[in-house]
Scaffold this motif. Structure first.
Motif, PDB file in Angstrom:
ATOM      1  N   ARG A   2       0.830  -1.200   0.000  1.00  0.00           N
ATOM      2  CA  ARG A   2       0.000   0.000   0.000  1.00  0.00           C
ATOM      3  C   ARG A   2       0.873   1.262   0.000  1.00  0.00           C
ATOM      4  NH1 ARG A   2      -4.695   0.179   4.352  1.00  0.00           N
ATOM      5  NH2 ARG A   2      -5.236  -1.725   3.268  1.00  0.00           N
ATOM      6  N   MET A   3       1.913   1.230   0.829  1.00  0.00           N
ATOM      7  CA  MET A   3       2.825   2.371   0.897  1.00  0.00           C
ATOM      8  C   MET A   3       3.546   2.544  -0.446  1.00  0.00           C
ATOM      9  SD  MET A   3       6.178   2.761   3.198  1.00  0.00           S
ATOM     10  CE  MET A   3       5.976   3.588   4.729  1.00  0.00           C
ATOM     11  N   ALA A   4       3.944   1.430  -1.060  1.00  0.00           N
ATOM     12  CA  ALA A   4       4.625   1.491  -2.349  1.00  0.00           C
ATOM     13  C   ALA A   4       3.730   2.164  -3.385  1.00  0.00           C
ATOM     14  CB  ALA A   4       5.013   0.085  -2.811  1.00  0.00           C
ATOM     15  N   ASN A   5       2.432   1.843  -3.347  1.00  0.00           N
ATOM     16  CA  ASN A   5       1.512   2.468  -4.306  1.00  0.00           C
ATOM     17  C   ASN A   5       1.451   3.971  -4.136  1.00  0.00           C
ATOM     18  OD1 ASN A   5       0.683   0.410  -5.935  1.00  0.00           O
ATOM     19  ND2 ASN A   5      -0.912  -0.285  -4.521  1.00  0.00           N
ATOM     20  N   VAL A   6       1.376   4.413  -2.873  1.00  0.00           N
ATOM     21  CA  VAL A   6       1.313   5.852  -2.616  1.00  0.00           C
ATOM     22  C   VAL A   6       2.576   6.533  -3.148  1.00  0.00           C
ATOM     23  CG1 VAL A   6       1.296   7.608  -0.813  1.00  0.00           C
ATOM     24  CG2 VAL A   6      -0.179   5.591  -0.614  1.00  0.00           C
ATOM     25  N   ILE A   7       3.725   5.952  -2.856  1.00  0.00           N
ATOM     26  CA  ILE A   7       4.984   6.567  -3.292  1.00  0.00           C
ATOM     27  C   ILE A   7       5.095   6.548  -4.810  1.00  0.00           C
ATOM     28  CG2 ILE A   7       7.501   6.357  -3.210  1.00  0.00           C
ATOM     29  CD1 ILE A   7       7.173   5.288  -0.380  1.00  0.00           C
ATOM     30  N   ARG A   8       4.661   5.427  -5.418  1.00  0.00           N
ATOM     31  CA  ARG A   8       4.731   5.323  -6.874  1.00  0.00           C
ATOM     32  C   ARG A   8       3.881   6.421  -7.519  1.00  0.00           C
ATOM     33  NH1 ARG A   8       3.724  -0.094  -7.507  1.00  0.00           N
ATOM     34  NH2 ARG A   8       5.927  -0.531  -7.190  1.00  0.00           N
ATOM     35  N   ARG A   9       2.664   6.625  -6.988  1.00  0.00           N
ATOM     36  CA  ARG A   9       1.810   7.715  -7.489  1.00  0.00           C
ATOM     37  C   ARG A   9       2.528   9.052  -7.359  1.00  0.00           C
ATOM     38  NH1 ARG A   9      -2.882   4.749  -7.113  1.00  0.00           N
ATOM     39  NH2 ARG A   9      -2.332   3.320  -8.772  1.00  0.00           N
ATOM     40  N   GLY A  10       3.150   9.264  -6.205  1.00  0.00           N
ATOM     41  CA  GLY A  10       3.842  10.523  -5.962  1.00  0.00           C
ATOM     42  C   GLY A  10       4.944  10.767  -6.973  1.00  0.00           C
ATOM     43  N   VAL A  11       5.704   9.721  -7.271  1.00  0.00           N
ATOM     44  CA  VAL A  11       6.803   9.861  -8.224  1.00  0.00           C
ATOM     45  C   VAL A  11       6.261  10.121  -9.628  1.00  0.00           C
ATOM     46  CG1 VAL A  11       8.731   8.659  -9.302  1.00  0.00           C
ATOM     47  CG2 VAL A  11       8.381   8.486  -6.845  1.00  0.00           C
ATOM     48  N   GLU A  12       5.145   9.432  -9.970  1.00  0.00           N
ATOM     49  CA  GLU A  12       4.520   9.677 -11.279  1.00  0.00           C
ATOM     50  C   GLU A  12       4.068  11.122 -11.389  1.00  0.00           C
ATOM     51  OE1 GLU A  12       1.433   6.771 -11.511  1.00  0.00           O
ATOM     52  OE2 GLU A  12       2.853   5.132 -11.883  1.00  0.00           O
ATOM     53  N   LEU A  13       3.533  11.630 -10.288  1.00  0.00           N
ATOM     54  CA  LEU A  13       3.074  13.017 -10.244  1.00  0.00           C
ATOM     55  C   LEU A  13       4.247  13.967 -10.492  1.00  0.00           C
ATOM     56  CD1 LEU A  13       0.125  13.621  -9.638  1.00  0.00           C
ATOM     57  CD2 LEU A  13       0.815  14.369  -7.355  1.00  0.00           C
ATOM     58  N   LEU A  14       5.366  13.624  -9.885  1.00  0.00           N
ATOM     59  CA  LEU A  14       6.574  14.439 -10.037  1.00  0.00           C
ATOM     60  C   LEU A  14       6.965  14.525 -11.511  1.00  0.00           C
ATOM     61  CD1 LEU A  14       8.455  15.808  -8.016  1.00  0.00           C
ATOM     62  CD2 LEU A  14       9.903  13.782  -8.070  1.00  0.00           C
ATOM     63  N   ALA A  15       6.799  13.402 -12.228  1.00  0.00           N
ATOM     64  CA  ALA A  15       7.155  13.372 -13.649  1.00  0.00           C
ATOM     65  C   ALA A  15       6.250  14.306 -14.443  1.00  0.00           C
ATOM     66  CB  ALA A  15       7.046  11.945 -14.184  1.00  0.00           C
ATOM     67  N   GLY A  16       5.039  14.545 -13.933  1.00  0.00           N
ATOM     68  CA  GLY A  16       4.089  15.354 -14.676  1.00  0.00           C
ATOM     69  C   GLY A  16       4.182  16.841 -14.379  1.00  0.00           C
ATOM     70  N   ILE A  17       5.001  17.228 -13.415  1.00  0.00           N
ATOM     71  CA  ILE A  17       5.108  18.647 -13.074  1.00  0.00           C
ATOM     72  C   ILE A  17       5.883  19.375 -14.182  1.00  0.00           C
ATOM     73  CG2 ILE A  17       6.060  20.319 -11.434  1.00  0.00           C
ATOM     74  CD1 ILE A  17       5.612  18.282  -9.246  1.00  0.00           C
TER      75      ILE A  17
END
Lengths: 260, 280
Positions: free
Chosen positions: B95-110
């Motif tokens: 579950r934690m990995a999913n949250v972090i993965r989303r966060g990193v994907e978000l970073l790519a979109g900034i």
């Protein structure tokens, strides 16, 4: 010192994966310096049972044990028991040969290096000795520095056995080690295991009943009653008795090939 | 059958168009920078002096700036990205990995301008305060680039680790290796080609990044190895000057674009080299 001739003693062991009960009420004594085979139809929990002996089930989320698994008088599921130490004493060979993508030498030296052996000559000696014990040395002695992945399936499996032998374990667990091999490679592994049993306690899971009959001194037959039930031991005894005059009708039906 | 044929032709046209576009860009840049080579000359172009008013068009400061900021970005970003990838794949509960993965994907979109803005408002004053410099320079650019390469390296690194056969980890653990030993001695070596590709792709992003770097690097033409001195990169110099350049000045900028293009192509070729070696 614990001396009753038994290496492992499993008492009323249940295994759960989350809420699912995989194994129920497993009672098993595994004798020293013998080959014990575990047979049974697919999905009866025989591999899971084997993985209780070196706590590989710890890798499964939600895996949990009840009852006791005792190695030389000590419960290996005790809170203070060292899992790393356990796995040094109880090596494992898997269904699919799984050498590391490293050289032959580095595969065999992997365990000794983990345990802090750095000296070059010592390592050379261990590698040669282990490969000899695994009946592989003659075939690979000129290519120790080449990739292990270039070996044939049967050679890879013997390399995996050498990798285990290199840390001088007391027990070797084998999980259907020949299921991916041809008959000749299988024969070589079987000969090797017969040689090794004078020094090691061997537990082998196999779906090949002839292999169990040929190879092992003791045989445990596992099965499940209905889909979704836990696996249980139906019968356990010396291999000869299990295969010639089993006491349980289900064992007889299984070994004569009428189900499973 | 006729329809099949049309679809095939349509797809072929798409493919040809993309290829043609790339080819034309290359040819155009090459053609436009040709006057720089003939009229300004290679020695002048690669010298350290950049004074377009006086006919000095040396790009050495910018070339060094590009290489240093890319290197700096990778020195910070690669260990962070690889560490995050290992954490995602091997350590974090799912579950934690999913949250972090989303966060990193978000970073790519900034958008990079937002990251540059953040660098300008927060990072540059911070560096200025602790070093007593102006705050602009390679150090600030490196940190900004590290943030930008992080998603690439993390995502590809985690993908590499996930694609390793689970038997490898089992073999290592069964030998008595701890989780850390398994990661360091088995998983990372087994995935080293994929991780290298991730780092090279991150490098590609860092070399070409313009906006965020231009906002924090200081945009001077000073050749410096001091990471706290304002300097420039090939990209920042291009974007700063492209509006007003004519004649030789313009040609010199095209020559810089050509050098940038060649650097990127070297990276792409090196990726092919790494992956081909793995298959052999």
């Amino acid at each position: 010192m614990h001396e009753n001739g038994y290496k492992f003693e499993l008492e009323e062991m249940d295994l759960y994966y989350g809420d699912f009960k995989v194994l129920e009420d497993v009672n098993l004594e595994i004798k020293k310096c013998c080959i014990t085979s575990i047979i049974g139809p697919s999905g009866c929990g025989k591999s899971s049972a084997l993985r209780c002996l070196n706590r590989m089930n710890d890798l499964v989320d939600g895996a949990r044990i009840e009852g006791s698994v005792v190695l030389d008088g000590e419960d290996i599921y005790d809170r203070n028991y060292s899992v790393v130490g356990l796995r040094k004493r109880v090596g494992m060979v898997f269904q699919k040969p799984n050498p590391f993508p490293k050289t032959i030498y580095d595969n065999v030296a992997f365990g000794p290096r983990l345990y802090g052996i750095r000296d070059r000559e010592t390592l050379d000696g261990i590698v040669e000795e282990s490969l000899k014990s695994a009946a592989l040395f003659e075939e690979v002695k000129d290519k120790l520095r080449t990739s292990a992945l270039a070996l044939s399936g049967g050679q890879q499996q013997r390399l995996c056995i050498a990798r285990v032998l290199a840390v001088q374990p007391e027990v070797i667990l084998l999980d259907e080690p020949c299921s991916a091999l041809d008959p000749i490679a299988t024969q070589r592994i079987e000969d090797l295991l017969s040689d090794l049993k004078t020094r090691y306690t061997i537990v082998i899971v196999t779906h090949n009943m002839q292999q169990a009959a040929r190879l092992s001194d003791y045989t445990a037959f596992f099965m499940i009653e209905e889909q979704g039930d836990p696996g249980k031991i139906v019968e356990y005894g010396d291999t000869n008795t299990i295969f010639t005059k089993p006491t349980d009708e289900r064992t007889e039906r299984y070994i004569t090939g009428r189900f499973g | 059958m006729a329809r099949e044929k049309y679809i095939k032709m349509l797809l072929m046209a798409c493919a040809s168009l993309s290829f043609l576009a790339i080819l034309l860009i290359f040819l155009f840049i090459f053609q436009e920078s040709l006057p720089a080579i003939t009229r300004i000359g290679i020695p002048n172009l690669f010298s350290a002096a950049w004074n377009p008013d006086k006919g000095q068009y040396g790009m050495l400061a910018f070339l060094i700036g590009t290489l240093l900021s890319t290197l700096g970005g990778l020195l910070i970003g690669a260990p962070l990205g690889i560490g995050t990838a290992v954490f995602l794949d091997q350590v974090a509960p799912s579950r934690m990995a999913n949250v972090i993965r989303r966060g990193v994907e978000l970073l790519a979109g900034i958008p990079s301008v937002v990251i540059g803005w953040f660098g300008l408002i927060i990072l540059v004053p911070f560096i200025a305060r602790i070093t007593g410099s102006a705050g602009y320079g390679i150090a600030a650019a490196s940190v900004v680039l590290a943030v930008m390469v992080l998603p690439t390296i993390t995502a590809l690194g985690a993908e590499t680790l996930r694609s390793l056969p689970p038997e490898l980890k089992e073999a290592s653990v069964a030998m008595g290796a701890t989780r850390w030993q398994t990661i360091r001695k088995v998983l990372l070596p087994a995935g080293k080609e994929g991780i290298l590709v991730a780092v090279v792709l991150g490098m590609g992003r860092a070399i070409g990044e313009t906006m965020a770097v231009q906002m924090v690097v200081g945009n001077s033409s000073q050749l410096t190895l001091n990471p706290f001195q304002p300097t420039g990169t090939l990209t920042s110099n291009l974007v700063t000057n492209m509006g007003e350049a004519v004649g030789n000045f313009r040609a010199a900028l095209f020559a810089q674009a050509l050098v940038l293009l060649i650097l990127s192509m070297i990276l792409i070729v090196s990726i092919r080299f790494i992956t081909r070696k793995k298959e052999a």
